[in-house]
Design a protein around this motif. Structure first.
Motif, mmCIF file in Angstrom:
data_model
loop_
_atom_site.group_PDB
_atom_site.id
_atom_site.type_symbol
_atom_site.label_atom_id
_atom_site.label_comp_id
_atom_site.label_asym_id
_atom_site.label_seq_id
_atom_site.Cartn_x
_atom_site.Cartn_y
_atom_site.Cartn_z
ATOM 1 N N PHE A 215 19.558 23.061 4.577
ATOM 2 C CA PHE A 215 20.784 23.879 4.565
ATOM 3 C C PHE A 215 21.899 23.260 3.708
ATOM 4 N N PHE A 216 21.904 21.931 3.593
ATOM 5 C CA PHE A 216 23.101 21.267 3.048
ATOM 6 C C PHE A 216 22.835 20.434 1.795
ATOM 7 N N GLU A 217 21.722 20.667 1.128
ATOM 8 C CA GLU A 217 21.412 19.845 -0.047
ATOM 9 C C GLU A 217 22.123 20.336 -1.307
ATOM 10 N N ARG A 218 22.257 21.645 -1.438
ATOM 11 C CA ARG A 218 22.761 22.212 -2.692
ATOM 12 C C ARG A 218 24.271 22.435 -2.653
ATOM 13 N N ARG A 219 24.901 22.223 -3.813
ATOM 14 C CA ARG A 219 26.332 22.481 -3.958
ATOM 15 C C ARG A 219 26.558 23.996 -3.925
ATOM 16 N N LEU A 220 27.462 24.424 -3.073
ATOM 17 C CA LEU A 220 27.714 25.855 -2.879
ATOM 18 C C LEU A 220 28.073 26.559 -4.203
ATOM 19 N N HIS A 221 28.886 25.894 -4.992
ATOM 20 C CA HIS A 221 29.349 26.401 -6.288
ATOM 21 C C HIS A 221 28.180 26.831 -7.182
ATOM 22 N N GLU A 222 27.100 26.026 -7.196
ATOM 23 C CA GLU A 222 25.968 26.316 -8.078
ATOM 24 C C GLU A 222 25.130 27.483 -7.570
ATOM 25 N N LEU A 223 25.267 27.813 -6.292
ATOM 26 C CA LEU A 223 24.515 28.935 -5.725
ATOM 27 C C LEU A 223 25.324 30.230 -5.778
ATOM 28 N N CYS A 224 26.620 30.100 -6.081
ATOM 29 C CA CYS A 224 27.543 31.227 -5.955
ATOM 30 C C CYS A 224 27.275 32.294 -7.021
ATOM 31 N N PRO A 225 27.272 33.570 -6.634
ATOM 32 C CA PRO A 225 27.081 34.647 -7.620
ATOM 33 C C PRO A 225 28.207 34.725 -8.648
ATOM 34 N N ARG A 226 29.338 34.044 -8.378
ATOM 35 C CA ARG A 226 30.443 34.053 -9.362
ATOM 36 C C ARG A 226 30.430 32.813 -10.246
ATOM 37 N N TYR A 227 29.344 32.074 -10.194
ATOM 38 C CA TYR A 227 29.241 30.864 -11.025
ATOM 39 C C TYR A 227 29.287 31.243 -12.512
ATOM 40 N N TYR A 228 28.711 32.407 -12.837
ATOM 41 C CA TYR A 228 28.779 32.879 -14.229
ATOM 42 C C TYR A 228 30.241 33.084 -14.633
ATOM 43 N N ASP A 229 31.041 33.675 -13.744
ATOM 44 C CA ASP A 229 32.466 33.876 -14.042
ATOM 45 C C ASP A 229 33.153 32.529 -14.271
ATOM 46 N N PHE A 230 32.793 31.555 -13.451
ATOM 47 C CA PHE A 230 33.380 30.216 -13.615
ATOM 48 C C PHE A 230 33.058 29.670 -15.002
ATOM 49 N N GLN A 231 31.801 29.792 -15.404
ATOM 50 C CA GLN A 231 31.396 29.265 -16.711
ATOM 51 C C GLN A 231 32.082 30.011 -17.859
ATOM 52 N N GLU A 232 32.304 31.293 -17.651
ATOM 53 C CA GLU A 232 32.940 32.115 -18.695
ATOM 54 C C GLU A 232 34.470 32.117 -18.564
ATOM 55 N N GLU A 233 34.982 31.346 -17.595
ATOM 56 C CA GLU A 233 36.425 31.250 -17.342
ATOM 57 C C GLU A 233 37.065 32.602 -17.030
ATOM 58 N N ILE A 234 36.336 33.362 -16.219
ATOM 59 C CA ILE A 234 36.896 34.619 -15.715
ATOM 60 C C ILE A 234 37.382 34.336 -14.294
ATOM 61 N N PHE A 235 38.685 34.107 -14.164
ATOM 62 C CA PHE A 235 39.220 33.660 -12.877
ATOM 63 C C PHE A 235 40.071 34.749 -12.210
ATOM 64 N N ALA A 236 39.930 34.862 -10.899
ATOM 65 C CA ALA A 236 40.815 35.742 -10.125
ATOM 66 C C ALA A 236 42.210 35.119 -10.125
ATOM 67 N N GLU A 237 43.233 35.933 -10.320
ATOM 68 C CA GLU A 237 44.616 35.428 -10.330
ATOM 69 C C GLU A 237 45.286 35.615 -8.979
ATOM 70 N N LYS A 238 44.782 36.574 -8.212
ATOM 71 C CA LYS A 238 45.324 36.783 -6.859
ATOM 72 C C LYS A 238 44.191 37.262 -5.961
ATOM 73 N N LEU A 239 44.390 37.112 -4.657
ATOM 74 C CA LEU A 239 43.354 37.525 -3.723
ATOM 75 C C LEU A 239 43.063 39.007 -3.913
ATOM 76 N N GLY A 240 41.786 39.335 -3.950
ATOM 77 C CA GLY A 240 41.398 40.734 -4.152
ATOM 78 C C GLY A 240 40.894 40.983 -5.553
ATOM 79 N N ASP A 241 41.285 40.115 -6.515
ATOM 80 C CA ASP A 241 40.761 40.246 -7.878
ATOM 81 C C ASP A 241 39.283 39.880 -7.889
ATOM 82 N N ARG A 242 38.563 40.460 -8.818
ATOM 83 C CA ARG A 242 37.204 39.991 -9.075
ATOM 84 C C ARG A 242 37.299 38.706 -9.885
ATOM 85 N N GLY A 243 36.184 37.999 -9.998
ATOM 86 C CA GLY A 243 36.175 36.768 -10.780
ATOM 87 C C GLY A 243 36.116 35.543 -9.884
ATOM 88 N N CYS A 244 35.898 34.400 -10.539
ATOM 89 C CA CYS A 244 35.784 33.134 -9.812
ATOM 90 C C CYS A 244 37.103 32.798 -9.106
#
Ligand code: SF4
Ligand code: SF4
Length: 305
Positions: A215-244
């Motif tokens: 359950f606890f071996e993998r970093r949550l960030h690497e499993l996250c479906p928004r990891y692609y957004d993180f890599q592409e620097e697509i960030f949410a600016e406020k709660l409710g926005d899409r993006g990392c």
């Protein structure tokens, strides 16, 4: 549908778990179906706890909580669930703690106030006293939730109780007692019940940093479906926005847990899916340091002091 035999077995097991009296003879006989050699007894005690982990455990899907206390373990006592109370409860707890070695698994929810023992008293004695005595007789210890593992919210900076988790409590007293840590605030029911199932059917699970590796071996960030957004620097600016959600304080990059693949609430949702940043509740540092985003009032408004 339950047939009569299953019903009696269930009634007997629930009675054993909840400490009710007055079982019929067939129900008593059905209780014997539970093989004490393969089904360990589970003694569940609480320290400085909000009971959130117990509530979460009752939301389990597979195995169900019912199955866990009938097929996979004998829940001999639970602070909230057992009907037994007062002197009868204390007699039961003490009979295990001072009883035959290797007879039960101790499950602990909540932190231990190591610097202020009087902050958690059971029957006029500090909670810590029960833990020290139990170390001589239990067959294993499972710390359930972040408070029991590392102190959690009761160990937040400024708390005068000196709250610690179970492993640190034993370490500080030079007691050699291994503890399986299952973090989370609250804990995911699968993490606990599946660990206990593994303990019953296979033995000690494979651990990483004292926690079940599966359950606890993998970093949550690497499993996250928004990891692609993180890599592409697509960030949410406020709660409710899409993006990392990294810029909103998401602690996925420093948290090790399988929430993005396991999900919560029967697989219906999990924190980031609801646009809530991960607050690192499964991290050993959860809630203990003021400079973590958990304490931030809001972006740009400073922090709690
Ligand atoms: S939302 Fe959080 S866990 Fe997901 S990619 Fe962004 S920082 Fe990582
Ligand atoms: S996503 Fe983060 S905050 Fe949410 S349950 Fe998992 S570890 Fe805890």
């Amino acid at each position: 549908m339950f047939d009569r035999r299953k019903f009696l077995k269930l009634a007997a097991a629930l009675a054993a778990a909840f400490g009710t009296k007055g079982l019929s003879q067939p129900a008593r006989a059905a209780l014997n179906d539970i093989d004490p050699r393969t089904v360990p007894k589970l003694l569940y005690l609480q320290g400085l706890s909000c009971t959130g982990c117990s509530i979460s455990l009752l939301q389990a899907d597979s195995p169900s909580p019912l199955s866990m206390i009938t097929d996979y373990s004998q829940l001999v006592f639970h602070t909230d669930l057992s009907a037994t109370s007062g002197a009868q409860a204390m007699e039961l707890i003490n009979s295990f703690i001072d009883g035959q070695a290797g007879d039960y698994v101790l499950a602990i929810e909540g932190a231990i106030p190591a610097g202020m023992p009087e902050a958690c008293i059971i029957d006029h004695k500090p909670f810590a006293d029960y833990l020290e005595r139990a170390a001589r007789t239990m067959s294993g210890a499972v710390a359930i939730g972040s408070c029991a593992c590392d102190g959690g919210i009761p160990a937040a900076e400024g708390n005068p109780t000196g709250a610690v988790g179970l492993a640190e409590f034993y370490r500080n007293r030079n007691i050699n007692q291994p503890v399986i840590n299952i973090r989370g605030c609250p804990v995911h029911p699968d993490w606990v019940w599946h660990t206990i199932t593994h303990l019953v059917l296979v033995g000690n699970p494979n651990l990483v940093n004292g926690s079940p590796r599966v359950f606890f071996e993998r970093r949550l960030h690497e499993l996250c479906p928004r990891y692609y957004d993180f890599q592409e620097e697509i960030f949410a600016e406020k709660l409710g926005d899409r993006g990392c959600l990294f810029r909103l304080g998401c602690l996925g990059p420093i948290t090790f847990a399988d929430c993005p693949t396991r999900w919560w609430n029967g697989g219906r949702t999990w924190c980031v899916d609801t646009n809530a940043p991960c607050i690192g509740c499964a991290s050993p540092k959860f809630a203990r340091q003021k400079d973590l985003p958990f304490y931030r009032l809001s972006e740009g408004k400073g922090r709690n002091s």
